[in-house]
Design an enzyme around this catalytic site. Structure first.
Site, mmCIF file in Angstrom:
data_model
loop_
_atom_site.group_PDB
_atom_site.id
_atom_site.type_symbol
_atom_site.label_atom_id
_atom_site.label_comp_id
_atom_site.label_asym_id
_atom_site.label_seq_id
_atom_site.Cartn_x
_atom_site.Cartn_y
_atom_site.Cartn_z
ATOM 1 N N PHE A 58 0.803 -1.226 0.000
ATOM 2 C CA PHE A 58 0.000 0.000 0.000
ATOM 3 C C PHE A 58 0.840 1.282 0.000
ATOM 4 O O PHE A 58 0.308 2.374 -0.176
ATOM 5 C CB PHE A 58 -0.976 0.019 1.186
ATOM 6 C CG PHE A 58 -0.320 0.047 2.551
ATOM 7 C CD1 PHE A 58 0.128 1.240 3.110
ATOM 8 C CD2 PHE A 58 -0.169 -1.119 3.286
ATOM 9 C CE1 PHE A 58 0.722 1.272 4.368
ATOM 10 C CE2 PHE A 58 0.427 -1.096 4.550
ATOM 11 C CZ PHE A 58 0.871 0.103 5.082
ATOM 12 N N THR A 92 -7.624 1.922 12.315
ATOM 13 C CA THR A 92 -7.126 2.265 10.972
ATOM 14 C C THR A 92 -8.193 1.982 9.911
ATOM 15 O O THR A 92 -8.395 2.771 8.989
ATOM 16 C CB THR A 92 -5.856 1.433 10.658
ATOM 17 O OG1 THR A 92 -4.934 1.590 11.720
ATOM 18 C CG2 THR A 92 -5.223 1.877 9.349
ATOM 19 N N HIS A 116 -4.234 11.093 10.653
ATOM 20 C CA HIS A 116 -3.113 10.337 11.208
ATOM 21 C C HIS A 116 -2.959 10.744 12.671
ATOM 22 O O HIS A 116 -3.137 11.923 13.005
ATOM 23 C CB HIS A 116 -1.812 10.681 10.463
ATOM 24 C CG HIS A 116 -0.583 10.208 11.185
ATOM 25 N ND1 HIS A 116 -0.071 8.953 11.020
ATOM 26 C CD2 HIS A 116 0.197 10.820 12.118
ATOM 27 C CE1 HIS A 116 0.990 8.805 11.822
ATOM 28 N NE2 HIS A 116 1.166 9.922 12.495
HETATM 29 P P1 ADP Z 1 -2.453 4.089 11.414
HETATM 30 O O1 ADP Z 1 -2.622 5.324 10.535
HETATM 31 O O2 ADP Z 1 -3.734 3.702 12.082
HETATM 32 O O3 ADP Z 1 -1.299 4.229 12.373
HETATM 33 P P2 ADP Z 1 -0.755 2.376 9.785
HETATM 34 O O4 ADP Z 1 0.419 3.076 10.411
HETATM 35 O O5 ADP Z 1 -0.771 0.886 9.792
HETATM 36 O O6 ADP Z 1 -2.129 2.871 10.428
HETATM 37 O O7 ADP Z 1 -0.879 2.821 8.259
HETATM 38 C C1 ADP Z 1 -0.632 4.164 7.875
HETATM 39 C C2 ADP Z 1 -1.678 4.580 6.869
HETATM 40 O O8 ADP Z 1 -1.501 3.838 5.652
HETATM 41 C C3 ADP Z 1 -3.139 4.265 7.269
HETATM 42 O O9 ADP Z 1 -3.679 5.268 8.103
HETATM 43 C C4 ADP Z 1 -3.835 4.221 5.913
HETATM 44 O O10 ADP Z 1 -4.059 5.528 5.389
HETATM 45 C C5 ADP Z 1 -2.760 3.552 5.059
HETATM 46 N N1 ADP Z 1 -2.885 2.092 5.027
HETATM 47 C C6 ADP Z 1 -2.409 1.210 5.933
HETATM 48 N N2 ADP Z 1 -2.690 -0.063 5.584
HETATM 49 C C7 ADP Z 1 -3.365 0.001 4.408
HETATM 50 C C8 ADP Z 1 -3.947 -0.949 3.529
HETATM 51 N N3 ADP Z 1 -3.878 -2.268 3.791
HETATM 52 N N4 ADP Z 1 -4.587 -0.499 2.428
HETATM 53 C C9 ADP Z 1 -4.652 0.827 2.155
HETATM 54 N N5 ADP Z 1 -4.120 1.781 2.944
HETATM 55 C C10 ADP Z 1 -3.492 1.398 4.050
HETATM 56 MG MG MG Z 2 0.762 4.376 12.005
#
Ligand code: ADP
Ligand code: MG
Length: 133
Positions: A58, A92, A116
């Site tokens: 991603f 998320t 975020h």
């Molecule tokens: P968070 O923002 O909840 O900390 P992560 O750090 O795992 O989550 O991921 C960063 C950002 O990347 C997410 O907020 C989302 O915008 C994007 N993202 C993460 N995993 C995916 C996925 N499997 N498909 C699409 N976008 C994703």
């Molecule tokens: Mg994160």
């Protein structure tokens, strides 16, 4: 313990005029806005910001999305700000986010999940210095 954390209002939320609604939720939940700026990320900043996700499937789409419009960066403080903001932001995956959380209200997709929030004291410190140094 009073902590600082970083909130980013992502391009899908700024485009849909949800900046004020999200800031209102944050203030109503006793966070203090210490610093705030509207900006556009550039590629080097986005790469540094999301370095932990480099190589994930991603990742290119995440970068493209974060570069697609204006973001609002907000430095927040309150008691236990880091876990409290993650709680207010929600899962998320907006489909799993609790009702009433920011993502449950303002996400458009898994990727375009509206905000975020820093996930640990180490991330908060790193992210705040990237955005507000
Ligand atoms: P968070 O923002 O909840 O900390 P992560 O750090 O795992 O989550 O991921 C960063 C950002 O990347 C997410 O907020 C989302 O915008 C994007 N993202 C993460 N995993 C995916 C996925 N499997 N498909 C699409 N976008 C994703
Ligand atoms: Mg994160």
């Amino acid at each position: 313990m009073i902590q600082q954390t970083l909130l980013l209002i992502k391009p899908n939320a700024t485009k849909k005029n949800n900046i004020g609604a999200i800031l209102k939720m944050v203030e109503r939940n006793n966070f203090v806005i210490e610093k705030l700026k509207m900006m556009k990320m550039d590629e080097p900043l986005a790469e540094k910001f999301y370095a932990e996700h480099f190589g994930r499937d991603f990742y290119p789409f995440l970068l493209e999305f974060m570069l697609s419009g204006k973001i609002v960066a907000v430095l927040l403080s309150r008691e236990n700000a880091i876990p409290k903001l993650r709680e207010l932001v929600g899962n998320t995956d907006f489909e799993k986010a609790n009702l009433g959380t920011i993502r449950s209200l303002y996400a458009d997709s898994y990727r375009e999940n509206s905000v975020h929030a820093s996930d640990s004291p180490e991330s908060a410190k790193r992210e705040i210095s990237l955005i507000f140094s």
